[in-house]
Design an enzyme around this catalytic site. Structure first.
Site, PDB file in Angstrom:
ATOM      1  N   ARG A  20      88.592  31.011  48.446  1.00  0.00           N
ATOM      2  CA  ARG A  20      87.554  31.531  49.343  1.00  0.00           C
ATOM      3  C   ARG A  20      88.205  32.410  50.419  1.00  0.00           C
ATOM      4  O   ARG A  20      87.564  32.801  51.383  1.00  0.00           O
ATOM      5  CB  ARG A  20      86.782  30.370  49.976  1.00  0.00           C
ATOM      6  CG  ARG A  20      86.155  29.458  48.920  1.00  0.00           C
ATOM      7  CD  ARG A  20      85.366  28.312  49.520  1.00  0.00           C
ATOM      8  NE  ARG A  20      85.139  27.266  48.540  1.00  0.00           N
ATOM      9  CZ  ARG A  20      84.261  27.325  47.551  1.00  0.00           C
ATOM     10  NH1 ARG A  20      83.508  28.403  47.412  1.00  0.00           N
ATOM     11  NH2 ARG A  20      84.111  26.328  46.695  1.00  0.00           N
ATOM     12  N   LYS A  24      93.336  37.009  50.043  1.00  0.00           N
ATOM     13  CA  LYS A  24      93.898  36.861  48.697  1.00  0.00           C
ATOM     14  C   LYS A  24      93.129  37.702  47.678  1.00  0.00           C
ATOM     15  O   LYS A  24      93.725  38.320  46.792  1.00  0.00           O
ATOM     16  CB  LYS A  24      93.846  35.388  48.254  1.00  0.00           C
ATOM     17  CG  LYS A  24      94.961  34.519  48.741  1.00  0.00           C
ATOM     18  CD  LYS A  24      94.902  33.200  47.988  1.00  0.00           C
ATOM     19  CE  LYS A  24      95.773  32.144  48.614  1.00  0.00           C
ATOM     20  NZ  LYS A  24      95.688  30.864  47.869  1.00  0.00           N
ATOM     21  N   ASP A  83      98.970  28.383  43.461  1.00  0.00           N
ATOM     22  CA  ASP A  83      99.368  27.294  44.353  1.00  0.00           C
ATOM     23  C   ASP A  83     100.745  27.641  44.872  1.00  0.00           C
ATOM     24  O   ASP A  83     101.590  28.163  44.130  1.00  0.00           O
ATOM     25  CB  ASP A  83      99.394  25.952  43.618  1.00  0.00           C
ATOM     26  CG  ASP A  83      99.515  24.783  44.590  1.00  0.00           C
ATOM     27  OD1 ASP A  83      98.866  24.832  45.652  1.00  0.00           O
ATOM     28  OD2 ASP A  83     100.248  23.819  44.289  1.00  0.00           O
ATOM     29  N   GLY A 167     100.764  29.367  58.071  1.00  0.00           N
ATOM     30  CA  GLY A 167     101.631  28.346  57.498  1.00  0.00           C
ATOM     31  C   GLY A 167     103.029  28.382  58.098  1.00  0.00           C
ATOM     32  O   GLY A 167     103.216  28.374  59.318  1.00  0.00           O
ATOM     33  N   ASP A 169     105.154  30.869  57.830  1.00  0.00           N
ATOM     34  CA  ASP A 169     105.638  32.246  58.013  1.00  0.00           C
ATOM     35  C   ASP A 169     106.487  32.431  59.271  1.00  0.00           C
ATOM     36  O   ASP A 169     107.477  33.176  59.251  1.00  0.00           O
ATOM     37  CB  ASP A 169     104.465  33.231  58.054  1.00  0.00           C
ATOM     38  CG  ASP A 169     103.892  33.519  56.673  1.00  0.00           C
ATOM     39  OD1 ASP A 169     104.481  33.060  55.671  1.00  0.00           O
ATOM     40  OD2 ASP A 169     102.856  34.203  56.592  1.00  0.00           O
TER      41      ASP A 169
END
Length: 211
Positions: A20, A24, A83, A167, A169
């Site tokens: 969602r 991406k 993933d 995340g 990064d």
């Protein structure tokens, strides 16, 4: 078989991405476009009645395949899922598939970062190697499957730096860079990212299987 009027091309084949996340979808759409593929890419939001899949696999590839197969079965269209996570050398590849919930809750980036940095506090710089890994899977409604992976290697900073990305990064500095992933522009990051590499690797497989 799809019918179309003489002189009018058939509608492009629909491909569903198990996310969602608009970012991406935009990224994969651009990569497929660069490959000259005429497909209609939509996200999981196009099928709100389809529930999210529990990621019960023990590898990135297993989780990606679980999500891709579930979406392909539910929608009747080919599906792609990915993933990914951070794998730290001195932790034997952890957090790995547990990256998003390393601190206990799911998706608490700051808590995950803080816990990881605390665990690595005594690890010297030369042993702070790590990589982001992404598995991307394509599944067709008939059960056909393919899975590829991409990797971005680097070293872990001791403190988060940069306001971009998400995340982990802010703590991974790619090899050959002086900046963390969170300091790169979106275009710079896409060019070297684990997800970008995996999506680019799956594009020719989409072409092969969907024509």
């Amino acid at each position: 078989m799809q019918q179309h009027t003489e002189g009018h091309p058939p509608h492009p084949r629909r491909l569903v991405l198990a996310t969602r996340n608009v970012y991406k979808i935009t990224e994969l759409r651009a990569i497929l476009g660069e490959s000259g593929l005429d497909v209609e890419l939509v996200g999981a939001d196009a099928y709100p009645e389809v529930p999210d899949v529990k990621e019960t696999g023990v590898t990135f590839a297993e989780n990606a395949l679980l999500k891709a197969h579930a979406l392909a079965r539910a929608t009747g269209h080919p599906a792609i899922a990915d993933d990914s996570g951070l794998c730290v050398d001195v932790l034997g590849g952890a957090p790995g598939i547990f990256s998003a919930r390393w601190s206990g809750g799911h998706g608490n980036d700051r808590a995950n970062l803080d816990l990881l940095l605390a665990q690595l506090a005594d690890v010297p710089d030369e042993h702070r190697g790590a990589h982001f890994e992404c598995a991307a899977a394509l599944a067709l409604p008939d059960g056909t499957e393919r899975v590829v992976s991409g990797r971005l290697t680097g070293t872990l900073r001791r403190e988060p730096v940069g306001g971009g990305g998400f995340g982990y990064d802010p703590v991974l500095q790619p090899h050959g860079e002086t900046r963390t992933c969170a300091e790169l522009t979106p275009d710079e990051k896409n060019a070297i990212s684990h997800r970008g590499k995996a999506f680019r690797a799956i594009a020719p497989i989409v072409r092969e299987l969907l024509g």
